[in-house]
Design an enzyme around this catalytic site. Structure first.
Site, PDB file in Angstrom:
ATOM      1  N   HIS A  82      -8.207  -4.504  -0.926  1.00  0.00           N
ATOM      2  CA  HIS A  82      -6.887  -3.899  -0.742  1.00  0.00           C
ATOM      3  C   HIS A  82      -5.988  -4.720   0.199  1.00  0.00           C
ATOM      4  O   HIS A  82      -4.819  -4.406   0.365  1.00  0.00           O
ATOM      5  CB  HIS A  82      -7.085  -2.479  -0.186  1.00  0.00           C
ATOM      6  CG  HIS A  82      -5.875  -1.609  -0.296  1.00  0.00           C
ATOM      7  ND1 HIS A  82      -5.322  -1.226  -1.501  1.00  0.00           N
ATOM      8  CD2 HIS A  82      -5.091  -1.034   0.651  1.00  0.00           C
ATOM      9  CE1 HIS A  82      -4.266  -0.454  -1.281  1.00  0.00           C
ATOM     10  NE2 HIS A  82      -4.108  -0.329   0.016  1.00  0.00           N
ATOM     11  N   SER A 101       0.833  -1.206   0.000  1.00  0.00           N
ATOM     12  CA  SER A 101       0.000   0.000   0.000  1.00  0.00           C
ATOM     13  C   SER A 101       0.874   1.264   0.000  1.00  0.00           C
ATOM     14  O   SER A 101       1.605   1.466  -0.966  1.00  0.00           O
ATOM     15  CB  SER A 101      -0.949  -0.082   1.211  1.00  0.00           C
ATOM     16  OG  SER A 101      -1.932   0.893   1.127  1.00  0.00           O
ATOM     17  N   ASP A 141     -10.365  -3.785  -5.355  1.00  0.00           N
ATOM     18  CA  ASP A 141      -9.638  -2.889  -4.437  1.00  0.00           C
ATOM     19  C   ASP A 141     -10.276  -1.499  -4.482  1.00  0.00           C
ATOM     20  O   ASP A 141     -10.248  -0.837  -5.530  1.00  0.00           O
ATOM     21  CB  ASP A 141      -8.164  -2.837  -4.880  1.00  0.00           C
ATOM     22  CG  ASP A 141      -7.277  -2.124  -3.873  1.00  0.00           C
ATOM     23  OD1 ASP A 141      -7.790  -1.240  -3.162  1.00  0.00           O
ATOM     24  OD2 ASP A 141      -6.078  -2.444  -3.819  1.00  0.00           O
TER      25      ASP A 141
END
Ligand code: MLT
Length: 204
Positions: A183, A102, A152
């Protein structure tokens, strides 16, 4: 930068540089490094930016909207930190693979967007396109694994494809792995990253 260094048992292996997600720490990805390559050096770094107490690698203006000036500044900061850490711990500066999730994947992608020689490759879990409208360095011989989620909410599938395209335009070798998930960082994408790592670097 605050970090953990764990010396590996085989110095011919790459050094894995771990970059956590928003609100994470340098502890988070240690189990993943252990899965990817238990013999490699590990350098796990904590982002220097705090957003409401949550560590990050660069500032953002809103979710998915990055502060570009800070992104450029923090990317340079990380690049210089890697130089210094490689010297301090006696690791091969040219044999570094970033492993990011991320926000950590985004700064790893930004290293590749801004520097030809920052890292030799990257495992990017749920990255976004860090910046648009700049010319990337020539990324010949760089190997990049991207894990993306078809649902996501933070990074659309189009954006994952766009990132792959941008790296390929810059001549990098890219493998895009899909999970039918959001995600989150899943164990099956870590297993896929490990297979890719072994096939790509032959464990060396
Ligand atoms: C970012 O800000 O880097 C991305 O939105 C991912 C995240 O939430 O960290």
């Amino acid at each position: 930068m605050k970090h953990i260094f764990q010396k590996g048992t085989d110095q011919s292996k790459p050094t894995l540089v771990l970059l956590h997600g928003t609100g994470g720490t340098e502890q988070d990805l240690l189990p993943i490094a252990e899965k990817i390559d238990p013999e490699a050096n590990v350098l796990s770094v904590r982002g220097n930016v705090l957003e409401n107490g949550m560590p990050r690698f660069f500032k953002r203006l809103a979710e998915g909207v990055f502060d570009e000036e800070d992104l450029v500044f923090r990317t340079k900061e990380l690049y210089e930190f890697l130089d210094k850490a490689a010297e301090k711990y006696g690791v091969n500066r040219h044999n570094i693979i970033a492993v990011g999730y991320s926000n950590g994947a985004n700064i790893a992608a930004s290293l590749l967007f801004h520097y030809q020689d920052a890292i030799k490759g990257a495992i990017l879990h749920h990255p976004m396109v860090p910046r648009r409208g700049i010319e990337l360095p020539v990324l010949l011989d760089k190997n990049i694994f991207i894990a993306a989620g078809t649902n996501d909410p933070i990074c659309s599938s189009q954006e994952s494809e766009e990132l792959k395209f941008m790296f390929e335009e810059a001549k990098a070798e890219v493998h895009l792995h899909w999970e039918n998930k959001g995600h989150q960082l899943t164990m099956s994408e870590v297993a896929a990253a490990k297979d890719w790592y072994l096939a790509t670097f032959n464990g060396a």
